[in-house]
Scaffold this motif. Structure first.
Motif, PDB file in Angstrom:
ATOM      1  N   GLN A   1       7.104 -12.278  -5.309  1.00 10.13           N
ATOM      2  CA  GLN A   1       5.919 -12.337  -4.288  1.00 10.13           C
ATOM      3  C   GLN A   1       6.358 -11.462  -3.078  1.00 10.13           C
ATOM      4  OE1 GLN A   1       5.825 -16.386  -2.934  1.00 10.13           O
ATOM      5  NE2 GLN A   1       5.250 -16.960  -4.898  1.00 10.13           N
ATOM      6  N   GLU A   2       7.474 -11.167  -2.652  1.00 10.04           N
ATOM      7  CA  GLU A   2       8.018 -10.275  -1.687  1.00 10.04           C
ATOM      8  C   GLU A   2       7.531  -8.838  -1.924  1.00 10.04           C
ATOM      9  OE1 GLU A   2      11.741  -8.357   0.561  1.00 10.04           O
ATOM     10  OE2 GLU A   2      11.809 -10.241  -0.327  1.00 10.04           O
ATOM     11  N   LEU A   3       7.901  -8.615  -3.116  1.00 11.64           N
ATOM     12  CA  LEU A   3       7.795  -7.052  -3.904  1.00 11.64           C
ATOM     13  C   LEU A   3       6.320  -6.902  -4.127  1.00 11.64           C
ATOM     14  CD1 LEU A   3       9.298  -4.758  -5.109  1.00 11.64           C
ATOM     15  CD2 LEU A   3       9.354  -5.857  -7.127  1.00 11.64           C
ATOM     16  N   GLU A   4       5.744  -7.929  -4.864  1.00 13.45           N
ATOM     17  CA  GLU A   4       4.170  -7.535  -5.037  1.00 13.45           C
ATOM     18  C   GLU A   4       3.465  -7.537  -3.706  1.00 13.45           C
ATOM     19  OE1 GLU A   4       3.100 -10.668  -7.579  1.00 13.45           O
ATOM     20  OE2 GLU A   4       4.413 -10.076  -9.147  1.00 13.45           O
ATOM     21  N   ALA A   5       3.675  -8.315  -2.719  1.00 14.73           N
ATOM     22  CA  ALA A   5       3.033  -7.956  -1.257  1.00 14.73           C
ATOM     23  C   ALA A   5       3.171  -6.760  -0.656  1.00 14.73           C
ATOM     24  CB  ALA A   5       3.247  -9.219  -0.359  1.00 14.73           C
ATOM     25  N   ALA A   6       4.418  -6.354  -0.742  1.00 17.58           N
ATOM     26  CA  ALA A   6       4.451  -4.850  -0.171  1.00 17.58           C
ATOM     27  C   ALA A   6       3.875  -3.949  -0.861  1.00 17.58           C
ATOM     28  CB  ALA A   6       6.327  -4.777  -0.261  1.00 17.58           C
ATOM     29  N   VAL A   7       3.912  -3.839  -2.227  1.00 13.89           N
ATOM     30  CA  VAL A   7       3.429  -2.796  -3.080  1.00 13.89           C
ATOM     31  C   VAL A   7       1.885  -2.832  -2.803  1.00 13.89           C
ATOM     32  CG1 VAL A   7       2.750  -1.823  -5.334  1.00 13.89           C
ATOM     33  CG2 VAL A   7       5.069  -2.566  -4.667  1.00 13.89           C
ATOM     34  N   ALA A   8       1.206  -4.093  -2.808  1.00 11.54           N
ATOM     35  CA  ALA A   8      -0.280  -4.295  -2.571  1.00 11.54           C
ATOM     36  C   ALA A   8      -0.776  -3.855  -1.358  1.00 11.54           C
ATOM     37  CB  ALA A   8      -0.494  -5.749  -2.837  1.00 11.54           C
ATOM     38  N   ALA A   9       0.015  -3.820  -0.320  1.00 11.09           N
ATOM     39  CA  ALA A   9      -0.427  -3.470   1.078  1.00 11.09           C
ATOM     40  C   ALA A   9      -0.711  -1.687   0.959  1.00 11.09           C
ATOM     41  CB  ALA A   9       0.803  -3.710   2.089  1.00 11.09           C
ATOM     42  N   ILE A  10      -0.273  -1.168  -0.213  1.00 13.29           N
ATOM     43  CA  ILE A  10      -0.351   0.382  -0.036  1.00 13.29           C
ATOM     44  C   ILE A  10      -1.425   0.728  -1.011  1.00 13.29           C
ATOM     45  CG2 ILE A  10       0.727   2.407  -0.417  1.00 13.29           C
ATOM     46  CD1 ILE A  10       3.379   1.254   0.317  1.00 13.29           C
ATOM     47  N   PRO A  11      -2.558   1.147  -0.603  1.00 11.25           N
ATOM     48  CA  PRO A  11      -3.821   1.764  -1.645  1.00 11.25           C
ATOM     49  C   PRO A  11      -3.124   2.700  -2.565  1.00 11.25           C
ATOM     50  CG  PRO A  11      -4.022   2.539   0.637  1.00 11.25           C
ATOM     51  CD  PRO A  11      -2.852   1.658   0.635  1.00 11.25           C
ATOM     52  N   VAL A  12      -3.425   2.601  -3.679  1.00  9.44           N
ATOM     53  CA  VAL A  12      -3.133   3.577  -4.851  1.00  9.44           C
ATOM     54  C   VAL A  12      -4.346   4.744  -4.753  1.00  9.44           C
ATOM     55  CG1 VAL A  12      -2.968   4.329  -7.268  1.00  9.44           C
ATOM     56  CG2 VAL A  12      -1.959   2.265  -6.256  1.00  9.44           C
ATOM     57  N   VAL A  13      -3.837   5.884  -4.638  1.00 10.50           N
ATOM     58  CA  VAL A  13      -4.824   7.304  -4.488  1.00 10.50           C
ATOM     59  C   VAL A  13      -4.904   7.942  -5.704  1.00 10.50           C
ATOM     60  CG1 VAL A  13      -5.403   9.350  -3.196  1.00 10.50           C
ATOM     61  CG2 VAL A  13      -4.099   7.360  -2.043  1.00 10.50           C
ATOM     62  N   GLY A  14      -6.221   8.175  -6.268  1.00 11.03           N
ATOM     63  CA  GLY A  14      -6.188   9.075  -7.411  1.00 11.03           C
ATOM     64  C   GLY A  14      -6.440   8.265  -8.781  1.00 11.03           C
ATOM     65  N   SER A  15      -7.201   8.616  -9.779  1.00 13.05           N
ATOM     66  CA  SER A  15      -7.484   8.008 -10.976  1.00 13.05           C
ATOM     67  C   SER A  15      -6.213   8.224 -11.942  1.00 13.05           C
ATOM     68  CB  SER A  15      -8.519   8.423 -11.863  1.00 13.05           C
ATOM     69  OG  SER A  15      -9.718   8.046 -10.922  1.00 13.05           O
ATOM     70  N   ARG A  16      -5.913   7.436 -12.882  1.00 10.06           N
ATOM     71  CA  ARG A  16      -4.871   7.527 -13.600  1.00 10.06           C
ATOM     72  C   ARG A  16      -5.214   8.461 -14.837  1.00 10.06           C
ATOM     73  NH1 ARG A  16      -4.285   3.147 -18.318  1.00 10.06           N
ATOM     74  NH2 ARG A  16      -6.633   2.439 -18.467  1.00 10.06           N
ATOM     75  N   TYR A  17      -6.464   8.552 -15.259  1.00  8.65           N
ATOM     76  CA  TYR A  17      -6.669   9.651 -16.314  1.00  8.65           C
ATOM     77  C   TYR A  17      -8.009  10.425 -15.792  1.00  8.65           C
ATOM     78  CZ  TYR A  17      -4.275   7.246 -20.203  1.00  8.65           C
ATOM     79  OH  TYR A  17      -3.300   6.884 -21.160  1.00  8.65           O
ATOM     80  N   ASP A  18      -8.293  11.672 -16.707  1.00 13.94           N
ATOM     81  CA  ASP A  18      -9.520  12.118 -16.405  1.00 13.94           C
ATOM     82  C   ASP A  18     -10.796  11.214 -17.030  1.00 13.94           C
ATOM     83  OD1 ASP A  18      -9.770  12.551 -19.143  1.00 13.94           O
ATOM     84  OD2 ASP A  18      -8.970  14.605 -18.798  1.00 13.94           O
ATOM     85  N   ALA A  19     -12.083  11.559 -16.830  1.00 10.85           N
ATOM     86  CA  ALA A  19     -13.232  11.003 -17.171  1.00 10.85           C
ATOM     87  C   ALA A  19     -13.163  10.668 -18.635  1.00 10.85           C
ATOM     88  CB  ALA A  19     -14.389  11.728 -16.560  1.00 10.85           C
ATOM     89  N   LEU A  20     -12.968  11.910 -19.252  1.00 11.59           N
ATOM     90  CA  LEU A  20     -13.008  11.792 -20.942  1.00 11.59           C
ATOM     91  C   LEU A  20     -11.995  10.557 -21.430  1.00 11.59           C
ATOM     92  CD1 LEU A  20     -13.980  12.336 -23.629  1.00 11.59           C
ATOM     93  CD2 LEU A  20     -12.566  14.324 -23.622  1.00 11.59           C
ATOM     94  N   GLN A  21     -10.795  10.787 -20.841  1.00 13.12           N
ATOM     95  CA  GLN A  21      -9.725   9.638 -21.460  1.00 13.12           C
ATOM     96  C   GLN A  21     -10.104   8.251 -20.660  1.00 13.12           C
ATOM     97  OE1 GLN A  21      -5.515  11.527 -21.327  1.00 13.12           O
ATOM     98  NE2 GLN A  21      -6.448  12.828 -20.266  1.00 13.12           N
ATOM     99  N   GLU A  22     -10.504   8.128 -19.642  1.00 10.36           N
ATOM    100  CA  GLU A  22     -11.025   7.147 -18.886  1.00 10.36           C
ATOM    101  C   GLU A  22     -11.924   6.368 -19.909  1.00 10.36           C
ATOM    102  OE1 GLU A  22      -9.830   3.831 -16.932  1.00 10.36           O
ATOM    103  OE2 GLU A  22      -9.019   5.866 -16.500  1.00 10.36           O
ATOM    104  N   SER A  23     -13.025   7.066 -20.453  1.00  7.48           N
ATOM    105  CA  SER A  23     -14.025   6.226 -20.906  1.00  7.48           C
ATOM    106  C   SER A  23     -13.660   5.612 -22.276  1.00  7.48           C
ATOM    107  CB  SER A  23     -15.017   7.679 -21.344  1.00  7.48           C
ATOM    108  OG  SER A  23     -14.615   8.714 -22.469  1.00  7.48           O
TER     109      SER A  23
END
Length: 394
Positions: free
Chosen positions: A368-390
């Motif tokens: 819980q401690e670990l997940e809460a600490a990570v969740a407090a930081i927003p992830v920036v950027g998509s993991r894939y480009d638009a074609l792969q994400e589709s």
């Protein structure tokens, strides 16, 4: 039973698997147990030889079961993702060194190796096949079908999971890997022109024929999983899952796997190396062999912003004597008992680091401690480009 003994009795291994299936026995149970027992013996022997007061080498001690019932499949608690040995991960050692690394993984208890026809069209399969020659009585290899290729070149805008292509890819994979049976055969991406029921039926036929032991799907949603599972029990779902991408928690896929007794294999469990802390905004990716340079999340500005997450893992691990990569892998292993991550590497030091993560246990409070600490930081950027994400089912 060894292959020579089977042949003396008038049938080869594939014929033996066919007869076993027709008799109604669960395909894979005997060979799977033999391989698991062999791997456990290797680990036991290695540990005995190291009881000398000297630090022991990292090795996997536990197994996990993917799937349930006749679809159950026992493998090491952690697998080995083979893609980066030649494909999309910049520079890599020569073939001899990579083969030696795979041998080391086998000797340390890894029983599941993951490849695909598309990892440098057949190149990765042939490399893995060469490396595992002589070890196939102790390990399983999973491969994948579904991408469309024309003259060896991938058509990135289309997929192909027609029964004819599934069977052709299966035969190619068996030949490239030098095995008679694939441990798992995954649909790499969904084909909108081929009903998933047809795909499931074809994989069921391949199981009966002894060409594959189990089947699974990658990056699919709960509706697709339910539909496929009704036709032929699914052993495992493979999707991206780590601290910076956890959609399987939000879209119900992980919960459905638990409900139906389906295993889960997270690919890129270290977010393509990022969570290991070795990538920063100045990292140079090989323009000819690394897809990370094309991904929004791996641009200098997004790397700089997201590095805060690595620092959280580093801070959490520092007081426990473990690295950020070990924190990330251990979190996945502690998350569910049916999760088997498949980190890849080209370095012996990273193999050692990864395998040690399998022995790390977190308390519920630590999770819980670990997940809460990570969740407090927003992830920036998509993991894939638009074609792969589709191509990813939501």
């Amino acid at each position: 039973m060894k292959k020579e003994q089977i042949q003396e009795n008038g049938m080869d291994r594939r014929g033996f698997l066919k007869r076993t299936a027709l008799a109604g026995a669960a395909l894979c149970i005997v060979p799977a147990l033999e391989k698991v027992n062999a791997a456990e013996k290797v680990i036991s022997d290695r540990q005995k030889s190291l009881n000398t007061g000297m630090p022991s080498l990292a090795a996997l001690h536990d197994t996990r079961t993917l799937g349930s019932g006749k679809a159950a499949f026992q493998v090491s608690v952690m697998g080995f993702g083979c893609m980066g040995l030649n494909h999309n991960r910049s520079w890599h050692p020569d073939r001899k060194q990579e083969i030696a690394l795979i041998h080391e993984a086998v000797e340390r208890g890894v029983t599941l190796f993951d490849t695909a026809e598309s990892y440098g069209y057949h190149v990765n399969e042939k490399l893995v096949g060469e490396a595992l020659k002589g070890y196939t009585d102790r390990v399983f290899v999973s491969s994948k079908f579904g991408h469309k290729f024309v003259n060896g070149v991938q058509v990135r805008t289309e997929e192909n999971s027609t029964p004819q292509n599934i069977r052709q890819v299966c035969e190619n994979s068996l030949r490239n890997l030098g095995v008679e049976t694939l441990g798992i055969f995954y649909q790499h991406r969904i084909d909108p022109n081929t009903p998933i029921e047809v795909v499931a039926e074809t994989c069921g036929e391949l199981i009966k024929e002894g060409k594959i032991l189990h089947w699974g799907m990658c990056e699919v949603n709960v509706n697709t999983i339910r539909s496929a599972h009704k036709v032929c029990p699914v052993t495992v779902i493979q999707s991206e899952y780590h601290f910076m991408h956890h959609s399987v928690e939000e879209n119900g896929v992980l919960a459905l796997c638990e409900e139906l007794g389906i295993g889960f294999v997270p690919y890129s469990p270290l977010n393509r190396g990022f969570l290991g802390g070795m990538i920063n905004e100045y990292t140079q990716f090989d323009p000819k062999n690394d897809n990370r340079q094309t991904l929004p999340r791996f641009q200098p500005d997004t790397i700089r912003a997201n590095y805060r997450i690595v620092e959280v893992l580093n801070a959490f691990g520092r007081t426990r004597g473990i690295t950020p990569a070990q924190v990330a892998l251990a979190w996945l292993i502690n998350k569910r008992p049916f999760i088997v991550p498949i980190p890849g590497t080209t370095k012996l030091s990273h193999l050692e680091e990864n395998l040690r993560a399998a022995d790390i246990r977190f308390t519920p409070e630590e999770m819980q401690e670990l997940e809460a600490a990570v969740a407090a930081i927003p992830v920036v950027g998509s993991r894939y480009d638009a074609l792969q994400e589709s191509k990813i089912q939501k």
